[in-house]
Design a protein around this motif. Sequence first.
Motif, PDB file in Angstrom:
ATOM      1  N   ASN A  31      38.708  43.181  41.567  1.00  0.00           N
ATOM      2  CA  ASN A  31      38.288  44.369  42.316  1.00  0.00           C
ATOM      3  C   ASN A  31      36.969  44.188  43.052  1.00  0.00           C
ATOM      4  O   ASN A  31      36.284  45.168  43.348  1.00  0.00           O
ATOM      5  CB  ASN A  31      38.246  45.607  41.409  1.00  0.00           C
ATOM      6  N   LYS A  32      36.629  42.951  43.357  1.00  0.00           N
ATOM      7  CA  LYS A  32      35.435  42.651  44.157  1.00  0.00           C
ATOM      8  C   LYS A  32      35.894  42.206  45.551  1.00  0.00           C
ATOM      9  O   LYS A  32      36.977  41.664  45.721  1.00  0.00           O
ATOM     10  CB  LYS A  32      34.595  41.530  43.530  1.00  0.00           C
ATOM     11  N   ASN A  33      35.045  42.431  46.540  1.00  0.00           N
ATOM     12  CA  ASN A  33      35.365  41.994  47.895  1.00  0.00           C
ATOM     13  C   ASN A  33      35.321  40.479  48.004  1.00  0.00           C
ATOM     14  O   ASN A  33      34.384  39.839  47.524  1.00  0.00           O
ATOM     15  CB  ASN A  33      34.389  42.593  48.902  1.00  0.00           C
ATOM     16  N   MET A  34      36.361  39.923  48.637  1.00  0.00           N
ATOM     17  CA  MET A  34      36.441  38.478  48.838  1.00  0.00           C
ATOM     18  C   MET A  34      36.809  38.199  50.279  1.00  0.00           C
ATOM     19  O   MET A  34      37.489  38.995  50.927  1.00  0.00           O
ATOM     20  CB  MET A  34      37.495  37.861  47.929  1.00  0.00           C
ATOM     21  N   ARG A  35      36.355  37.054  50.764  1.00  0.00           N
ATOM     22  CA  ARG A  35      36.707  36.569  52.095  1.00  0.00           C
ATOM     23  C   ARG A  35      37.478  35.268  51.899  1.00  0.00           C
ATOM     24  O   ARG A  35      36.991  34.341  51.253  1.00  0.00           O
ATOM     25  CB  ARG A  35      35.455  36.309  52.923  1.00  0.00           C
ATOM     26  N   ILE A  36      38.696  35.213  52.436  1.00  0.00           N
ATOM     27  CA  ILE A  36      39.535  34.027  52.274  1.00  0.00           C
ATOM     28  C   ILE A  36      39.833  33.453  53.654  1.00  0.00           C
ATOM     29  O   ILE A  36      40.369  34.149  54.527  1.00  0.00           O
ATOM     30  CB  ILE A  36      40.849  34.376  51.540  1.00  0.00           C
ATOM     31  N   LEU A  47      39.905  43.358  48.584  1.00  0.00           N
ATOM     32  CA  LEU A  47      39.625  43.396  47.150  1.00  0.00           C
ATOM     33  C   LEU A  47      40.524  42.400  46.415  1.00  0.00           C
ATOM     34  O   LEU A  47      41.751  42.438  46.576  1.00  0.00           O
ATOM     35  CB  LEU A  47      39.859  44.796  46.586  1.00  0.00           C
ATOM     36  N   PHE A  48      39.934  41.555  45.602  1.00  0.00           N
ATOM     37  CA  PHE A  48      40.686  40.586  44.812  1.00  0.00           C
ATOM     38  C   PHE A  48      41.400  41.326  43.683  1.00  0.00           C
ATOM     39  O   PHE A  48      40.775  41.927  42.825  1.00  0.00           O
ATOM     40  CB  PHE A  48      39.725  39.541  44.246  1.00  0.00           C
ATOM     41  N   ILE A  93      37.380  30.319  49.581  1.00  0.00           N
ATOM     42  CA  ILE A  93      37.279  31.673  49.037  1.00  0.00           C
ATOM     43  C   ILE A  93      35.803  31.964  48.825  1.00  0.00           C
ATOM     44  O   ILE A  93      35.097  31.165  48.216  1.00  0.00           O
ATOM     45  CB  ILE A  93      38.022  31.793  47.686  1.00  0.00           C
ATOM     46  N   GLU A  94      35.357  33.113  49.317  1.00  0.00           N
ATOM     47  CA  GLU A  94      33.971  33.520  49.117  1.00  0.00           C
ATOM     48  C   GLU A  94      33.969  34.918  48.517  1.00  0.00           C
ATOM     49  O   GLU A  94      34.747  35.775  48.917  1.00  0.00           O
ATOM     50  CB  GLU A  94      33.214  33.552  50.442  1.00  0.00           C
ATOM     51  N   ALA A  95      33.081  35.123  47.572  1.00  0.00           N
ATOM     52  CA  ALA A  95      32.891  36.447  46.978  1.00  0.00           C
ATOM     53  C   ALA A  95      31.511  36.945  47.366  1.00  0.00           C
ATOM     54  O   ALA A  95      30.633  36.154  47.729  1.00  0.00           O
ATOM     55  CB  ALA A  95      33.028  36.367  45.461  1.00  0.00           C
ATOM     56  N   GLU A  96      31.323  38.255  47.292  1.00  0.00           N
ATOM     57  CA  GLU A  96      30.005  38.811  47.600  1.00  0.00           C
ATOM     58  C   GLU A  96      28.957  38.164  46.712  1.00  0.00           C
ATOM     59  O   GLU A  96      29.153  38.027  45.498  1.00  0.00           O
ATOM     60  CB  GLU A  96      30.008  40.318  47.394  1.00  0.00           C
ATOM     61  N   ALA A  97      27.847  37.785  47.290  1.00  0.00           N
ATOM     62  CA  ALA A  97      26.815  37.033  46.579  1.00  0.00           C
ATOM     63  C   ALA A  97      26.244  37.782  45.384  1.00  0.00           C
ATOM     64  O   ALA A  97      25.895  37.171  44.385  1.00  0.00           O
ATOM     65  CB  ALA A  97      25.684  36.661  47.538  1.00  0.00           C
TER      66      ALA A  97
END
Length: 110
Positions: A31-36, A47-48, A93-97
């Motif tokens: 449930n965290k924002n991710m950039r793929i 949201l993952f 895949i990147e997640a919010e820092a």
Amino acid sequence: MATIEENGPSTHERDLSSSSQARQKLQGLLNKNMRIRMTDGRTLVGLFLCTDRDCNIILGSAQEFLKSKDTFSQGEPRVLGLAMIPGHHVVSIEAEADILDDTQPYGVNH
């Protein structure tokens, strides 16, 4: 009969420990924002929600950004809603820092 004593955990125990640590890290990203980023140049942000053994990923409230010829603008996003990304198309895949212990993005090599 000779007994063999082991020093430290067995290989199987280390693998289980490593697996549970990876599972905990993934659960922390739910449930965290991710950039793929995908192999065709598209980027999905959402949201993952879940993944599986084949590294397929489900994003909720997903938006798609097309690869732009102008590197400074991403253009208007296309709203997808619920999206499934096949694992073999995932480049990174990147997640919010602020949700990670370190600010390094997760990389996936295929």
